[in-house]
Scaffold this active site. Structure first.
Site, PDB file in Angstrom:
ATOM      1  N   TYR A 484       0.871  -1.179   0.000  1.00 44.55           N
ATOM      2  CA  TYR A 484       0.000   0.000   0.000  1.00 44.55           C
ATOM      3  C   TYR A 484       0.910   1.233   0.000  1.00 44.55           C
ATOM      4  O   TYR A 484       0.875   2.063   0.900  1.00 44.55           O
ATOM      5  CB  TYR A 484      -0.925   0.012   1.215  1.00 44.55           C
ATOM      6  CG  TYR A 484      -1.994  -1.071   1.207  1.00 44.55           C
ATOM      7  CD1 TYR A 484      -2.284  -1.785   0.057  1.00 44.55           C
ATOM      8  CD2 TYR A 484      -2.738  -1.357   2.356  1.00 44.55           C
ATOM      9  CE1 TYR A 484      -3.266  -2.768   0.052  1.00 44.55           C
ATOM     10  CE2 TYR A 484      -3.720  -2.333   2.354  1.00 44.55           C
ATOM     11  CZ  TYR A 484      -3.979  -3.038   1.204  1.00 44.55           C
ATOM     12  OH  TYR A 484      -4.952  -3.995   1.207  1.00 44.55           O
TER      13      TYR A 484
HETATM   14  C1  LIG Z   1      -6.806  -2.039  -7.661  1.00 41.19           C
HETATM   15  C2  LIG Z   1      -5.751  -2.530  -6.721  1.00 41.19           C
HETATM   16  C3  LIG Z   1      -6.008  -3.630  -5.914  1.00 41.19           C
HETATM   17  C4  LIG Z   1      -5.052  -4.141  -5.052  1.00 41.19           C
HETATM   18  N1  LIG Z   1      -5.341  -5.224  -4.278  1.00 41.19           N
HETATM   19  C5  LIG Z   1      -4.381  -5.752  -3.477  1.00 41.19           C
HETATM   20  C6  LIG Z   1      -4.610  -6.908  -2.695  1.00 41.19           C
HETATM   21  O1  LIG Z   1      -5.706  -7.477  -2.707  1.00 41.19           O
HETATM   22  N2  LIG Z   1      -3.601  -7.393  -1.929  1.00 41.19           N
HETATM   23  C7  LIG Z   1      -2.365  -6.794  -1.909  1.00 41.19           C
HETATM   24  O2  LIG Z   1      -1.452  -7.295  -1.243  1.00 41.19           O
HETATM   25  N3  LIG Z   1      -2.129  -5.682  -2.621  1.00 41.19           N
HETATM   26  C8  LIG Z   1      -3.101  -5.150  -3.405  1.00 41.19           C
HETATM   27  N4  LIG Z   1      -2.827  -4.045  -4.143  1.00 41.19           N
HETATM   28  C9  LIG Z   1      -1.483  -3.465  -4.085  1.00 41.19           C
HETATM   29  C10 LIG Z   1      -0.572  -4.216  -5.043  1.00 41.19           C
HETATM   30  O3  LIG Z   1      -0.265  -5.498  -4.548  1.00 41.19           O
HETATM   31  C11 LIG Z   1       0.730  -3.452  -5.215  1.00 41.19           C
HETATM   32  O4  LIG Z   1       0.465  -2.192  -5.765  1.00 41.19           O
HETATM   33  C12 LIG Z   1       1.703  -4.227  -6.107  1.00 41.19           C
HETATM   34  O5  LIG Z   1       3.004  -3.700  -5.950  1.00 41.19           O
HETATM   35  C13 LIG Z   1       1.283  -4.150  -7.552  1.00 41.19           C
HETATM   36  O6  LIG Z   1       2.080  -4.937  -8.359  1.00 41.19           O
HETATM   37  P1  LIG Z   1       2.190  -4.541  -9.906  1.00 41.19           P
HETATM   38  O7  LIG Z   1       3.151  -5.439 -10.543  1.00 41.19           O
HETATM   39  O8  LIG Z   1       0.810  -4.432 -10.480  1.00 41.19           O
HETATM   40  O9  LIG Z   1       2.734  -3.050  -9.753  1.00 41.19           O
HETATM   41  P2  LIG Z   1       3.911  -2.215 -10.400  1.00 41.19           P
HETATM   42  O10 LIG Z   1       3.434  -0.807 -10.269  1.00 41.19           O
HETATM   43  O11 LIG Z   1       4.269  -2.701 -11.753  1.00 41.19           O
HETATM   44  O12 LIG Z   1       5.127  -2.472  -9.422  1.00 41.19           O
HETATM   45  C14 LIG Z   1       5.094  -2.141  -8.049  1.00 41.19           C
HETATM   46  C15 LIG Z   1       6.512  -2.085  -7.487  1.00 41.19           C
HETATM   47  O13 LIG Z   1       7.173  -3.329  -7.705  1.00 41.19           O
HETATM   48  C16 LIG Z   1       8.304  -3.165  -8.572  1.00 41.19           C
HETATM   49  N5  LIG Z   1       8.304  -4.271  -9.524  1.00 41.19           N
HETATM   50  C17 LIG Z   1       7.316  -4.605 -10.378  1.00 41.19           C
HETATM   51  N6  LIG Z   1       7.652  -5.672 -11.094  1.00 41.19           N
HETATM   52  C18 LIG Z   1       8.896  -6.046 -10.701  1.00 41.19           C
HETATM   53  C19 LIG Z   1       9.771  -7.091 -11.094  1.00 41.19           C
HETATM   54  N7  LIG Z   1       9.431  -7.950 -12.055  1.00 41.19           N
HETATM   55  N8  LIG Z   1      10.986  -7.176 -10.493  1.00 41.19           N
HETATM   56  C20 LIG Z   1      11.346  -6.291  -9.531  1.00 41.19           C
HETATM   57  N9  LIG Z   1      10.531  -5.276  -9.118  1.00 41.19           N
HETATM   58  C21 LIG Z   1       9.319  -5.159  -9.697  1.00 41.19           C
HETATM   59  C22 LIG Z   1       8.065  -1.842  -9.261  1.00 41.19           C
HETATM   60  O14 LIG Z   1       9.268  -1.266  -9.733  1.00 41.19           O
HETATM   61  C23 LIG Z   1       7.397  -1.043  -8.167  1.00 41.19           C
HETATM   62  O15 LIG Z   1       8.356  -0.587  -7.249  1.00 41.19           O
HETATM   63  C24 LIG Z   1      -3.785  -3.508  -4.997  1.00 41.19           C
HETATM   64  C25 LIG Z   1      -3.522  -2.398  -5.799  1.00 41.19           C
HETATM   65  C26 LIG Z   1      -4.490  -1.899  -6.639  1.00 41.19           C
HETATM   66  C27 LIG Z   1      -4.216  -0.679  -7.486  1.00 41.19           C
END
Ligand SMILES: Cc1cc2nc3c(=O)[nH]c(=O)nc-3n(C[C@H](O)[C@H](O)[C@H](O)COP(=O)(O)OP(=O)(O)OC[C@H]3O[C@@H](n4cnc5c(N)ncnc54)[C@H](O)[C@@H]3O)c2cc1C
Ligand SMILES: *[C@@H]1O[C@H](CO)[C@@H](O)[C@H](O)[C@H]1NC(C)=O
Ligand SMILES: *[C@@H]1O[C@H](CO)[C@@H](O)[C@H](O)[C@H]1NC(C)=O
Ligand SMILES: *[C@@H]1O[C@H](CO)[C@@H](O)[C@H](O)[C@H]1NC(C)=O
Ligand SMILES: *[C@@H]1O[C@H](CO)[C@@H](O)[C@H](O)[C@H]1NC(C)=O
Ligand SMILES: *[C@@H]1O[C@H](CO)[C@@H](O)[C@H](O)[C@H]1NC(C)=O
Length: 543
Positions: A484
């Site tokens: 978060y």
């Molecule tokens: C609509 C919504 C619902 C959500 N629901 C939940 C939930 O139910 N449970 C929960 O725990 N969280 C939830 N989240 C939060 C979510 O888990 C985090 O925002 C998570 O980091 C998103 O992962 P992403 O790959 O989509 O994000 P990104 O924005 O792509 O990445 C997030 C972070 O991780 C890094 N990162 C991404 N991919 C990699 C990789 N391959 N290697 C190294 N670093 C990387 C990025 O640089 C950034 O710092 C929710 C968020 C949203 C917007």
């Protein structure tokens, strides 16, 4: 209310952070040329012309590629700083080359998987940057016989759930409830979902991973070693390298599970305070197959003076049948008043569709809908988090209701812990919030009005409510949940104070595990190439 749970409390505006609101860099053809040459030298086996995976700002597809995985309208504005280049690898060797070549052009790399970061730090930056966009790397291989799956980090949770369901109706995986969230950020940040009381976090069920390090080398668990493997399972991937895939242990789910939603309103004589008091006592201790999320929202009332009231809703998943559930809640949570007709029984994959609460997923939606990577609406979002370790008293709750009504626009989501969460030692993964935590609070506000004044107002209101909650939540440090992401709790400016800045947010996200993360970071990336606004800092002597 028909909004997806992910985007509850649709309300209002925009945070203009000075550090993120820099002018768009001009298309930099020399950076592009140098990067392309470098990538050509470092990629031995590519069946694709490498120019096809590089998007400089001058490429007509650049805005679309950039916006495809922006999930927060706050960072979708003309003043949001844009990358100098977007790289969209098709194979692991492209990732290795991208890391090496980003260093060659001396430009920061931001890694994006699903783009759900609440502060947009996977696709914005306070310094010039390149986006490494993982969306093409999303293969999922499910091996039911061995109860494991290998998932590339560009996959979404919906795709993971669907591919498991395709192969087995009695297996699932305990990760988040929004299907478009990406594996890369979610797993590396310690993702959780509605089975955490039974199975823990996603990272409690990860058995292997592949990562590209700062020198462009690729490692699996064995070759990276247990320290780095530990770090990328809850410490955030982006401080350590590019995680290319995770291998996960599938968990058993019953053929029939039960889900329900129950709502109480303060002005209808429903004793919301008594109800929430009982929820606090029961939700973290009841049968670990039952997860009861509690939503608290300010609402309007025709009855109450001032026209404001509080609504409390429970949204739940039970890994079992409705008869057993009603008998359990009847004994332990009488104020819930749950009856069988309030419950829906279905398969685990149906519960996944139901929990998302997006209208397109409701009412008999097909599991194939989970493969849609673009379900969510384009809202402005702000989230904050807290941990509650002592039951909040009746007086405390009544005071909080007044403040929620006063602030007016921010809702809470209470996520109960206990069960498996309390059995896993707090240093087993970087995620430290285990035994002793009753529930996590998410402060949640989403809005659609793009006016910057409204945005400023709303983010200030969120800070105000957070401040009101101080007496009721964890202290020294006041803990927060990495996934978060909340830049209000501290930001790294990479100046001479960078270690102290890192300690501020680092101790909140990781508590005592911060020190081990710093040691690992210093060992694997001493030059601090993999850095962002809230990355793990290197030890001062090495900085
Ligand atoms: C609509 C919504 C619902 C959500 N629901 C939940 C939930 O139910 N449970 C929960 O725990 N969280 C939830 N989240 C939060 C979510 O888990 C985090 O925002 C998570 O980091 C998103 O992962 P992403 O790959 O989509 O994000 P990104 O924005 O792509 O990445 C997030 C972070 O991780 C890094 N990162 C991404 N991919 C990699 C990789 N391959 N290697 C190294 N670093 C990387 C990025 O640089 C950034 O710092 C929710 C968020 C949203 C917007
Ligand atoms: C080479 O590229 C092809 C096509 O993308 C891919 O299938 C193969 O696995 C690659 N081989 C290596 C060694 O990376
Ligand atoms: C970002 O802007 C584009 C173009 O205006 C729009 O199509 C998209 O829905 C927006 N996304 C978000 C999350 O605001
Ligand atoms: C359960 O369902 C009954 C019948 O539809 C309804 O009257 C009651 O309000 C529901 N109970 C709760 C707690 O939602
Ligand atoms: C709700 O609270 C009121 C006032 O405290 C009390 O009179 C009433 O019995 C309570 N109702 C229930 C269902 O507990
Ligand atoms: C900010 O929000 C509060 C509460 O909704 C409202 O009273 C106030 O007028 C708003 N201020 C601005 C500048 O919009």
């Amino acid at each position: 209310m028909a909004k997806p749970i992910c985007f509850l409390f649709l309300l209002l505006l925009l945070r203009v952070s000075t550090s993120l609101a820099a002018p768009t860099p001009q298309p930099d053809s020399s950076l592009y040329d140098t990067f392309l040459n470098c990538l050509t030298q470092h990629t031995t086996n590519s069946s694709t012309p490498l120019s096809k995976i590089l998007f400089p700002p001058s490429n007509p597809s650049f805005p679309t590629v950039l916006q495809n995985y922006i999930r927060n309208a706050r960072f979708n504005t003309t003043s949001t700083r844009k990358p100098s280049l977007i790289v969209t690898p098709l194979e692991e060797s492209h990732v290795q080359g991208a890391v090496i070549c980003a260093k060659t052009v001396n430009t920061r790399l931001k890694i994006r998987s699903g783009g759900h970061d609440y502060e947009g730090i996977s696709y914005t930056s306070n310094e010039p940057f390149i986006i490494l966009d993982m969306f093409n790397l999303r293969a999922i291989n499910v091996d039911v016989a061995n109860e494991v799956a290998t998932v590339q980090t560009g996959a979404t949770l919906g795709e993971v759930y669907y591919r498991i369901w395709e192969k087995s109706k009695v297996h699932g995986f305990p990760a988040g409830v929004c299907p478009t969230v990406g594996v890369g950020g979610h797993f590396s940040g310690g993702g959780y979902g509605n089975m955490l009381r039974k199975f823990g976090l996603a990272v409690d069920n990860v058995v292997d991973a592949r990562i590209v390090d700062v020198q462009g080398r690729i490692f699996d668990r064995k070759s990276m070693g247990e320290d780095l493997f530990w770090a990328i399972n809850g410490g955030g991937g982006a401080s350590f390298g590019v995680v290319v895939s995770y291998t996960i242990k599938l968990v058993p789910v019953p053929e029939i599970v039960t889900f329900f939603r129950v709502q109480k309103t303060l002005d209808e004589g429903q004793n919301v305070t008594e109800f929430v008091l009982q929820w606090q006592q029961v939700a973290p201790t009841i049968d670990e197959r039952l997860f009861m999320r509690l939503l608290i929202q300010p609402g309007s009332s025709k009855v109450v003076k001032g026209g404001k009231t509080i609504r409390a809703s429970v949204v739940a998943l039970f890994l079992g049948g409705a008869d057993e559930l009603v008998s359990i809640t009847g004994k332990e949570f009488p104020l819930l008043g749950l009856r069988k007709e309030n419950c829906t029984e279905g398969s685990w994959i149906e519960s996944v569709l139901w929990w998302d609460d997006d209208e397109s997923l409701k009412n008999g939606a097909k599991p194939e809908t989970l493969l849609n990577r673009n379900l969510n609406s384009a809202s402005f979002l702000k989230r904050k988090s807290d941990y509650v370790q002592n039951v909040i008293s009746k007086d405390g709750l009544e005071w909080i209701w007044k403040k929620v009504v006063e602030v007016g626009k921010i809702g809470f989501v209470f996520n109960p812990y206990g069960g498996k969460m309390a059995q896993i030692p707090s240093d087993a993964t970087p995620f430290p919030h285990r035994a002793g935590n009753l529930f996590k609070i998410q402060y949640s506000v989403s809005w659609s009005d793009p006016s910057p004044a409204e945005a400023l107002n709303i983010t200030n209101l969120a800070k105000r409510l957070y401040s009101y909650m101080t007496p009721f939540v964890s202290k020294n440090p006041r803990s927060a949940f990495l996934n978060y992401r909340d830049l209000d709790i501290g930001i790294n400016n990479f100046d001479s104070r960078s270690f102290q800045e890192g300690e501020v947010y680092g101790s909140k996200y990781f508590n005592k595990n911060f020190d081990r993360l710093v040691k690992i970071k210093t060992a694997v990336d001493p030059e601090n190439f993999f850095r962002n606004e809230q990355s793990i800092p290197v030890l001062p002597s090495k900085a």
